[in-house]
Design a protein around this motif. Structure first.
Motif, PDB file in Angstrom:
ATOM      1  N   GLU A  39       0.846  -1.197   0.000  1.00 47.48           N
ATOM      2  CA  GLU A  39       0.000   0.000   0.000  1.00 47.48           C
ATOM      3  C   GLU A  39       0.878   1.242   0.000  1.00 47.48           C
ATOM      4  OE1 GLU A  39      -3.426   0.308   2.347  1.00 47.48           O
ATOM      5  OE2 GLU A  39      -4.048  -1.751   1.983  1.00 47.48           O
ATOM      6  N   LEU A  40       0.610   2.135  -0.948  1.00 46.47           N
ATOM      7  CA  LEU A  40       1.400   3.356  -1.104  1.00 46.47           C
ATOM      8  C   LEU A  40       0.798   4.505  -0.304  1.00 46.47           C
ATOM      9  CD1 LEU A  40       1.854   3.220  -4.982  1.00 46.47           C
ATOM     10  CD2 LEU A  40       3.425   2.384  -3.231  1.00 46.47           C
ATOM     11  N   ASN A  41       1.666   5.330   0.251  1.00 44.04           N
ATOM     12  CA  ASN A  41       1.180   6.522   0.944  1.00 44.04           C
ATOM     13  C   ASN A  41       0.896   7.621  -0.089  1.00 44.04           C
ATOM     14  OD1 ASN A  41       3.645   7.720   0.258  1.00 44.04           O
ATOM     15  ND2 ASN A  41       4.560   7.274   2.239  1.00 44.04           N
ATOM     16  N   TYR A  42       0.423   8.758   0.371  1.00 46.30           N
ATOM     17  CA  TYR A  42       0.044   9.842  -0.530  1.00 46.30           C
ATOM     18  C   TYR A  42       1.209  10.281  -1.412  1.00 46.30           C
ATOM     19  CZ  TYR A  42      -1.181  14.418  -2.291  1.00 46.30           C
ATOM     20  OH  TYR A  42      -1.400  15.485  -3.124  1.00 46.30           O
ATOM     21  N   GLU A  43       2.394  10.458  -0.840  1.00 47.42           N
ATOM     22  CA  GLU A  43       3.548  10.923  -1.605  1.00 47.42           C
ATOM     23  C   GLU A  43       3.924   9.920  -2.687  1.00 47.42           C
ATOM     24  OE1 GLU A  43       3.572  10.850   1.825  1.00 47.42           O
ATOM     25  OE2 GLU A  43       3.260  12.999   2.096  1.00 47.42           O
ATOM     26  N   ALA A  44       3.873   8.642  -2.379  1.00 48.73           N
ATOM     27  CA  ALA A  44       4.201   7.607  -3.366  1.00 48.73           C
ATOM     28  C   ALA A  44       3.156   7.561  -4.478  1.00 48.73           C
ATOM     29  CB  ALA A  44       4.318   6.247  -2.683  1.00 48.73           C
ATOM     30  N   ARG A  45       1.880   7.700  -4.127  1.00 46.55           N
ATOM     31  CA  ARG A  45       0.820   7.724  -5.148  1.00 46.55           C
ATOM     32  C   ARG A  45       0.984   8.941  -6.065  1.00 46.55           C
ATOM     33  NH1 ARG A  45      -2.462   6.324  -0.646  1.00 46.55           N
ATOM     34  NH2 ARG A  45      -3.462   8.367  -0.702  1.00 46.55           N
ATOM     35  N   LEU A  49       1.541   8.896 -10.125  1.00 44.09           N
ATOM     36  CA  LEU A  49       0.730   9.717 -11.026  1.00 44.09           C
ATOM     37  C   LEU A  49       1.616  10.603 -11.894  1.00 44.09           C
ATOM     38  CD1 LEU A  49      -1.998  10.725 -12.041  1.00 44.09           C
ATOM     39  CD2 LEU A  49      -1.979  12.385 -10.162  1.00 44.09           C
ATOM     40  N   ASP A  50       2.605  11.233 -11.311  1.00 40.14           N
ATOM     41  CA  ASP A  50       3.527  12.080 -12.075  1.00 40.14           C
ATOM     42  C   ASP A  50       4.248  11.267 -13.150  1.00 40.14           C
ATOM     43  OD1 ASP A  50       2.786  14.266 -10.582  1.00 40.14           O
ATOM     44  OD2 ASP A  50       4.568  14.215  -9.283  1.00 40.14           O
ATOM     45  N   CYS A  51       4.621  10.039 -12.826  1.00 39.50           N
ATOM     46  CA  CYS A  51       5.281   9.166 -13.811  1.00 39.50           C
ATOM     47  C   CYS A  51       4.332   8.819 -14.955  1.00 39.50           C
ATOM     48  CB  CYS A  51       5.789   7.893 -13.144  1.00 39.50           C
ATOM     49  SG  CYS A  51       7.181   8.176 -12.033  1.00 39.50           S
ATOM     50  N   VAL A  67      -4.927   6.441  -9.404  1.00 37.94           N
ATOM     51  CA  VAL A  67      -3.890   5.759  -8.630  1.00 37.94           C
ATOM     52  C   VAL A  67      -4.495   5.416  -7.276  1.00 37.94           C
ATOM     53  CG1 VAL A  67      -1.580   5.896  -7.646  1.00 37.94           C
ATOM     54  CG2 VAL A  67      -2.084   7.043  -9.823  1.00 37.94           C
ATOM     55  N   MET A  68      -4.698   4.138  -7.051  1.00 36.28           N
ATOM     56  CA  MET A  68      -5.251   3.656  -5.786  1.00 36.28           C
ATOM     57  C   MET A  68      -4.086   3.333  -4.846  1.00 36.28           C
ATOM     58  SD  MET A  68      -8.373   3.899  -6.698  1.00 36.28           S
ATOM     59  CE  MET A  68      -9.351   3.044  -5.511  1.00 36.28           C
TER      60      MET A  68
END
Length: 86
Positions: A39-45, A49-51, A67-68
């Motif tokens: 599970e990704l945190n907000y910064e990782a999500r 998304l940026d990628c 991005v879930m």
């Protein structure tokens, strides 16, 4: 193209050949998930998304995406490839 699993120790294991389905001018619904459903945190999500947005209007048109916490859905239309690019 083949799928490989990469383990924490850097070893790779062959999984299976991936299907080569490409429809000229097609629109694709793409789904992928994190390794081991991490599970990704907000910064990782946000980074994911940026990628996904990086090649929007360069290599593909991104109609929509989400991005879930552990997976991603995209609706994209790849641009036609030229012979001397990627």
């Amino acid at each position: 193209m083949f799928a490989f699993l990469v383990f924490g120790d850097g070893k790779m294991a062959y999984k299976k050949p991936l299907p080569q389905l490409e429809v000229k001018g097609g629109t694709y619904f793409v789904t992928f998930n994190t390794y081991d459903r991490l599970e990704l945190n907000y910064e990782a999500r946000k980074l994911v998304l940026d990628c996904c947005l990086f090649f929007h209007e360069k290599r593909y048109f991104l109609y929509t995406g989400v991005v879930m916490s552990d997976h991603v859905h995209l609706l994209i239309k790849p641009y036609e490839k030229s012979e001397n690019k990627y």
